[in-house]
Design a protein around this motif. Structure first.
Motif, PDB file in Angstrom:
ATOM      1  N   ARG A 190       0.946  -1.322   0.024  1.00 14.37           N
ATOM      2  CA  ARG A 190       0.071   0.110   0.025  1.00 14.37           C
ATOM      3  C   ARG A 190       0.802   1.319  -0.057  1.00 14.37           C
ATOM      4  N   GLU A 191       2.000   1.282   0.778  1.00 20.12           N
ATOM      5  CA  GLU A 191       2.824   2.322   0.753  1.00 20.12           C
ATOM      6  C   GLU A 191       3.614   2.521  -0.694  1.00 20.12           C
ATOM      7  N   HIS A 192       4.160   1.468  -1.290  1.00 17.20           N
ATOM      8  CA  HIS A 192       4.934   1.700  -2.300  1.00 17.20           C
ATOM      9  C   HIS A 192       4.374   0.935  -3.704  1.00 17.20           C
ATOM     10  N   ARG A 193       2.848   1.214  -3.609  1.00 18.73           N
ATOM     11  CA  ARG A 193       2.185   0.613  -4.495  1.00 18.73           C
ATOM     12  C   ARG A 193       2.487   1.177  -6.124  1.00 18.73           C
ATOM     13  N   GLY A 194       3.074   2.388  -6.399  1.00 20.07           N
ATOM     14  CA  GLY A 194       3.341   2.725  -7.356  1.00 20.07           C
ATOM     15  C   GLY A 194       4.731   2.427  -7.875  1.00 20.07           C
ATOM     16  N   GLU A 195       5.703   2.147  -7.064  1.00 22.39           N
ATOM     17  CA  GLU A 195       6.888   1.647  -7.230  1.00 22.39           C
ATOM     18  C   GLU A 195       6.913   0.136  -7.453  1.00 22.39           C
ATOM     19  N   ILE A 196       6.429  -0.610  -6.946  1.00 28.32           N
ATOM     20  CA  ILE A 196       6.738  -2.211  -6.883  1.00 28.32           C
ATOM     21  C   ILE A 196       6.104  -2.712  -8.203  1.00 28.32           C
ATOM     22  N   ARG A 197       7.237  -3.379  -8.736  1.00 28.29           N
ATOM     23  CA  ARG A 197       6.864  -4.012 -10.187  1.00 28.29           C
ATOM     24  C   ARG A 197       6.648  -5.430 -10.068  1.00 28.29           C
ATOM     25  N   ALA A 198       6.788  -6.204  -9.061  1.00 30.62           N
ATOM     26  CA  ALA A 198       6.298  -7.504  -8.944  1.00 30.62           C
ATOM     27  C   ALA A 198       6.281  -7.769  -7.420  1.00 30.62           C
ATOM     28  N   VAL A 199       5.587  -8.687  -6.929  1.00 34.86           N
ATOM     29  CA  VAL A 199       5.566  -9.358  -5.602  1.00 34.86           C
ATOM     30  C   VAL A 199       5.691 -10.794  -5.796  1.00 34.86           C
ATOM     31  N   ILE A 200       6.845 -11.394  -5.030  1.00 35.57           N
ATOM     32  CA  ILE A 200       7.260 -12.774  -4.788  1.00 35.57           C
ATOM     33  C   ILE A 200       6.555 -13.245  -3.358  1.00 35.57           C
ATOM     34  N   LEU A 201       5.435 -14.014  -3.573  1.00 38.83           N
ATOM     35  CA  LEU A 201       4.604 -14.423  -2.406  1.00 38.83           C
ATOM     36  C   LEU A 201       4.550 -15.677  -1.913  1.00 38.83           C
ATOM     37  N   ASP A 202       5.142 -16.032  -0.753  1.00 38.31           N
ATOM     38  CA  ASP A 202       5.093 -17.405  -0.233  1.00 38.31           C
ATOM     39  C   ASP A 202       3.506 -17.889   0.027  1.00 38.31           C
ATOM     40  N   MET A 203       3.540 -18.913  -0.420  1.00 35.87           N
ATOM     41  CA  MET A 203       1.881 -19.682  -0.403  1.00 35.87           C
ATOM     42  C   MET A 203       1.543 -20.138   0.847  1.00 35.87           C
ATOM     43  N   ILE A 204       2.249 -20.870   1.694  1.00 38.00           N
ATOM     44  CA  ILE A 204       1.889 -21.030   3.025  1.00 38.00           C
ATOM     45  C   ILE A 204       2.614 -20.303   4.162  1.00 38.00           C
ATOM     46  N   MET A 205       1.820 -19.411   4.876  1.00 41.08           N
ATOM     47  CA  MET A 205       2.351 -18.487   5.933  1.00 41.08           C
ATOM     48  C   MET A 205       1.338 -18.523   6.925  1.00 41.08           C
ATOM     49  N   PRO A 206       1.689 -18.368   8.387  1.00 47.53           N
ATOM     50  CA  PRO A 206       0.773 -18.400   9.310  1.00 47.53           C
ATOM     51  C   PRO A 206       0.048 -17.009   9.303  1.00 47.53           C
ATOM     52  N   ARG A 207      -1.354 -17.287  10.132  1.00 46.50           N
ATOM     53  CA  ARG A 207      -2.061 -16.116  10.323  1.00 46.50           C
ATOM     54  C   ARG A 207      -3.000 -15.745   8.952  1.00 46.50           C
ATOM     55  N   MET A 208      -2.165 -15.349   7.789  1.00 49.31           N
ATOM     56  CA  MET A 208      -2.659 -15.041   6.618  1.00 49.31           C
ATOM     57  C   MET A 208      -2.086 -15.819   5.330  1.00 49.31           C
ATOM     58  N   SER A 209      -2.757 -16.504   4.825  1.00 48.75           N
ATOM     59  CA  SER A 209      -1.987 -17.484   3.728  1.00 48.75           C
ATOM     60  C   SER A 209      -1.956 -16.581   2.535  1.00 48.75           C
ATOM     61  N   GLY A 210      -0.975 -17.274   1.435  1.00 51.27           N
ATOM     62  CA  GLY A 210      -0.962 -16.403   0.328  1.00 51.27           C
ATOM     63  C   GLY A 210      -2.049 -16.064  -0.632  1.00 51.27           C
ATOM     64  N   SER A 211      -2.903 -17.037  -0.613  1.00 52.54           N
ATOM     65  CA  SER A 211      -4.223 -16.771  -1.309  1.00 52.54           C
ATOM     66  C   SER A 211      -4.981 -15.417  -0.594  1.00 52.54           C
ATOM     67  N   GLU A 212      -4.716 -15.547   0.569  1.00 52.78           N
ATOM     68  CA  GLU A 212      -5.600 -14.201   1.070  1.00 52.78           C
ATOM     69  C   GLU A 212      -5.097 -12.869   0.876  1.00 52.78           C
ATOM     70  N   VAL A 213      -3.524 -13.019   0.976  1.00 57.60           N
ATOM     71  CA  VAL A 213      -2.703 -11.832   0.589  1.00 57.60           C
ATOM     72  C   VAL A 213      -2.814 -11.398  -0.886  1.00 57.60           C
ATOM     73  N   PHE A 214      -2.830 -12.475  -1.617  1.00 59.05           N
ATOM     74  CA  PHE A 214      -3.231 -11.967  -3.234  1.00 59.05           C
ATOM     75  C   PHE A 214      -4.322 -11.383  -3.557  1.00 59.05           C
ATOM     76  N   GLN A 215      -5.378 -11.774  -2.949  1.00 58.55           N
ATOM     77  CA  GLN A 215      -7.092 -11.408  -3.015  1.00 58.55           C
ATOM     78  C   GLN A 215      -6.917  -9.852  -2.474  1.00 58.55           C
ATOM     79  N   ARG A 216      -6.139  -9.589  -1.282  1.00 64.81           N
ATOM     80  CA  ARG A 216      -6.178  -8.226  -0.846  1.00 64.81           C
ATOM     81  C   ARG A 216      -5.282  -7.338  -1.818  1.00 64.81           C
ATOM     82  N   LEU A 217      -4.189  -7.878  -2.295  1.00 63.52           N
ATOM     83  CA  LEU A 217      -3.151  -7.298  -3.019  1.00 63.52           C
ATOM     84  C   LEU A 217      -4.065  -6.686  -4.458  1.00 63.52           C
ATOM     85  N   GLN A 218      -4.714  -7.762  -4.842  1.00 62.40           N
ATOM     86  CA  GLN A 218      -5.469  -7.600  -6.370  1.00 62.40           C
ATOM     87  C   GLN A 218      -6.745  -6.563  -5.872  1.00 62.40           C
TER      88      GLN A 218
END
Length: 878
Positions: A798-826
């Motif tokens: 959210r802070e660097h949205r205009g600068e970030i060209r790509a996100v490398i996202l781990d699929m399995i993480m505690p508390r919030m999974s990669g799937s949930e993170v992707f949906q929030r980013l999208q």
């Protein structure tokens, strides 16, 4: 002449009576003749007496009197004798016998001498004379003739009277009766005789005869109907038989019999004289049972209506096409429990109004119909139950009260191998003999006899000795009085289910182990990611002649071997799925050959016959290798004494797929795996690809190998054929559609093309991987931001949205999974470029494939190398 006949009862008594009359008349005649004779002789003797007394009185003395008597007593019909003091003085004949017979004086006496002679004695007291007169037996001709005429006339008249009487009796009594008897014997109608009493009798007998014939006909109809109803017939045939019999007893133009359902509505209607089916099809339904029909349905007695149109229950109209009904007779048919089964109807009686006799007949018919309908219904229901029982796949057994078998169904015979005749009369536990003790069986039967059904599992033994497991229930069937009549046993073969359950338990255990191993492999991949990544980073920062280069190279190759091991673990645990790419099947087979050479016993010779000119196929190399390995292992098990395992490849035309419904633009690549082992029986070949089916001993096979092979081949768009001969060996032919292109055609980049620029966000809960990602990406020219969890990554994005060209996202993480993170980013940036990273493959973990379809731009499997991550980023950003 027979006893009891007209002659014996009438003619003989009349004749006897007439003879008595004749005898009486003759007796009177004879008596009259005798009386006349006595009077005649009495008078004759009185005249002679007077004559003698007059001579005596006129004579001068005794001698003169004797002389005068002798002279003047000249009648030859009279013999006389004169005695004085017992001494005969004068006699004109021999009267010695008469003297003794005639003792009394002055009395006519029948003498004992000559037949028919009379005597007469008188005394002349002055002289003490006794005069004895005796007549001759003959009377005067005139008197005798008169007597004869009288007797003859009376006798003749009597005979004529008898003849006349007999003629009258014969004409007016016997002859008419003979004619009546003759007609009766010949079965002809009796005719009038002209005798009123007989004609009355004739009319009565004719009426009785007609009534008897009618009753006999009705009895014969009822008898034929009863015999017919006891035969095996369908319900429709039974109703038609009842209706035909009823119309033969009650003469009506129209008749019908109907059955009701539980709601009281018509469910079946059979008619005679009316085409009710045609009317029903035209009207669209059965009669509604209203009006007169409804009234009759509720009645407990026959309903007899002389004029239907005037009856208060008449609805006012008939269905279209229904004939006019004038009079009506109906009666409901009740079951043995008093419930209405249906009704029987008659209309328009031919001979006039319906009568009370018709009602009685109808009640009798309805009673017989109720019995027949219930019997047929019960028989059909019993037949249905029998068909159901005989068609059942479960073993069903009936026993008597003593537990002796009285019935078994077809499933019993088919499953156990015993025929019905072999088990009838034997105990309920005939299939358990030698398996369970007597106490066990007795406890079960005692419990069932007490009314408690028994449920449990039993081990049965077939006729051939094979054992199988059944789920069994045994329960009693009670009579109306509550007594046990029979016992019923229902057994379901659960042998296969038990095997499947055991296999399922093994599969679940394997799944649990696989899940554990897959988790370990995933974590191992995370660890190897840092090892392999930093080994590569160090190798790029030093020269090959550096003393530590060799050690770093060993570390890198060891990490790669570990990654390969983790990949195999994921493949074994089914966490690795299709990664289709163009491959050379011969290369895969050669790699597999090295493994087989180390694992297959030396008694088995492995022969490779690979066609080098075959095209590539699009396949998952790991799964193709698994197909070859499984087929080779099966071949090894089929050759315990050794043999030849042959693996061949070739290209065939596309017509080979037509028979299996598979199309291919080109031809097919055929993979053949054959052995010289035991072979597979013909009756088992159709089942070898079924899940959990195995011919191996318990514990030596899961029954999933060929099923998995079949699934893999099918998922690759191919098909598999089997050919086997017992004792000679087995051959599997597998066909894969050929791929138009070169094996290994992928987009490649030169080393100097892998560099890039821009801000990359790395979100991973593993610190070492975050650090590795920073070092690798920065060495490629990228600027890196890292986040230890999903919430931190979302905040940085959210802070660097205009600068970030790509996100490398781990699929399995505690508390919030990669799937949930992707949906929030999208949701914040629909065009965000996200590359998923996981220790599992993109097909091995649920949800990755869906995310790739939802907008994720790429996937990197751990452990990854510098080149791998650089290539993926280059593809995503270009």
């Amino acid at each position: 002449m027979r006893n009891g006949s007209i002659s014996s009862k009438i003619r003989i008594p009349i004749l006897f009576f007439l003879l008595l009359v004749i005898v009486f008349i003759i007796s009177v005649s004879i008596s009259t003749v005798n009386r006349v004779s006595r009077e005649y002789f009495t008078t004759l003797f009185e005249l002679h007496r007077s004559h003698i007394e007059s001579i005596i009185r006129s004579a001068g003395g005794r001698d003169e009197a004797l002389r005068l008597i002798r002279e003047h007593q000249e009648d030859e019909s009279i013999t006389y004798a004169i005695f004085q003091d017992g001494v005969p003085l004068l006699s004109n004949g021999d009267i010695r016998g008469a003297e003794e017979a005639i003792r009394e004086t002055d009395r006519l006496v029948k003498t004992g001498g000559e037949e028919g002679a009379y005597g007469y004695r008188f005394a002349y007291l002055p002289w003490r004379w006794d005069v004895l007169l005796v007549s001759s037996p003959a009377m005067p001709d005139s008197v005798e003739a008169a007597n004869n005429i009288m007797v003859s006339g009376i006798s003749f008249a009597a005979v004529l009277f008898i003849i006349g009487i007999m003629a009258v009796v014969n004409r007016n009594l016997k002859a008419p009766l003979d004619r009546l008897i003759k007609n009766l014997k010949e079965g002809k109608p009796l005719t009038h005789t002209g005798v009123m009493e007989f004609d009355i009798l004739v009319d009565a007998m004719n009426g009785a005869f007609e009534s008897w014939k009618d009753q006999r006909m009705k009895t014969e109809i009822l008898h034929r109907a009863a015999v017919a109803l006891n035969e095996s017939m369908s319900l429709d045939d039974t109703l038609k038989t009842i209706l035909d019999a009823a119309r033969g007893l009650i003469y009506a133009d129209y008749a019908a019999i109907a059955l009701f359902n539980e709601k009281g509505e018509f469910s079946k209607l059979i008619s005679n004289g009316i085409d009710t089916e045609e009317i029903r099809q035209r009207v669209g339904s059965f009669p509604k049972g209203k009006g007169i029909l409804r009234m009759m349905q509720l009645s407990l007695m026959p309903v007899r209506i002389d004029d239907v149109t005037k009856h208060e229950a008449f609805s006012g109209h008939m269905p279209e096409g229904h004939p006019v009904i004038t009079n009506f007779l109906g009666y409901p048919i009740f079951s043995s429990k008093g419930l209405p089964l249906g009704s029987i109807y008659f209309a328009n009686k031919i001979t006039g109004p319906f009568t009370e006799e018709d009602e009685r007949l109808l009640m009798a018919i309805a009673s017989d119909a109720a019995v027949a309908i219930q019997r047929v219904s019960a028989t059909e229901e019993l037949s249905r139950f029998k068909r159901i029982i005989d068609s059942a796949f479960d073993i069903i057994t009936f026993t008597d009260q003593d537990g002796q078998i009285v019935y078994v169904n077809k499933a019993f015979e088919e499953l156990t191998g015993y025929s019905k005749a072999e088990v009838l009369g034997r105990g309920l536990f005939v299939l358990n003999e030698g398996i369970y003790g007597e106490e066990f069986r007795s406890n079960i039967l005692d419990g069932v006899r007490s009314g408690n059904p028994w449920r449990g599992e039993l081990i049965n033994r077939k006729k051939n000795g094979e054992e199988f497991i059944v789920s069994s229930v045994i329960f009693p069937i009670h009579s109306d009085s509550g007594e046990n009549i029979i016992f019923v046993s229902i057994q379901r073969d659960i042998t296969e289910e038990k095997k499947l359950y055991e296999q399922l338990l093994r599969a679940q255990k394997m799944e649990a182990i696989g899940t554990l191993a897959g988790g370990i492999a995933h974590d191992f991949n995370n660890i190897l990611t840092a090892v392999l990544g930093y080994a590569e980073v160090i190798k790029h920062k030093i020269r090959k002649d550096d003393p530590i280069y060799k050690g770093i190279d060993i570390i890198e190759r060891s990490a790669q071997q570990g990654a390969a091991l983790a990949g195999r673990i994921l493949g074994i645990t089914r966490k690795e799925k299709l990664e289709l790419k163009p491959v050379d099947i011969n290369s895969i087979i050669r790699e597999t050959f090295d493994i087989l050479n180390r694992s297959i016993p030396k008694e088995i010779n492995i022969e490779l016959n690979l066609n080098e000119g075959i095209p590539p196929i699009k396949a998952d190399p790991v799964q193709i290798q698994q197909v070859v390995m499984n087929l080779a292992i099966n071949a090894k098990d089929a050759m315990p004494e050794g043999g030849i395992l042959r693996i061949e490849t070739d290209r065939v035309g596309r017509e080979n797929g037509a028979a299996n419904g598979i199309t291919s633009e080109g031809g097919f690549v055929r993979l053949t795996v054959s052995d010289t082992g035991e072979g597979i029986d013909n009756d088992l070949q159709s089942r070898v690809f079924d899940p959990f089916f195995t011919t191996k001993e318990t514990g030596k096979g899961t029954g999933l190998g060929l099923y998995i092979i079949h699934s893999i081949v099918t998922n690759h768009g191919g098909y598999i054929n089997l050919y086997s001969e017992p004792g000679k060996g087995t051959r599997f032919n597998i066909y894969f559609p050929e791929y138009k292109g070169d094996a290994g055609d992928t987009e490649t980049f030169e080393e100097d093309e892998l560099t890039g620029s821009g801000l990359i966000l790395v979100i991973d809960d593993d610190q070492h991987i975050r650090e590795l990602g920073t070092d690798l990406l920065e060495s490629l020219g990228y600027t890196v931001l890292t986040a230890a969890n999903g919430m931190e990554g979302i905040a940085l994005f959210r802070e660097h949205r205009g600068e970030i060209r790509a996100v490398i996202l781990d699929m399995i993480m505690p508390r919030m999974s990669g799937s949930e993170v992707f949906q929030r980013l999208q949701s914040m940036d629909p065009d965000v470029k996200v590359v998923l990273c996981s220790g599992y493959s993109h097909e091995g973990l649920a949800g990755i494939r869906e995310l790739l379809d939802s907008g994720v731009k790429g996937f990197v499997q751990k452990p990854f190398t510098r080149k791998t991550i650089a290539t993926v980023l280059k593809q995503v950003l270009s």
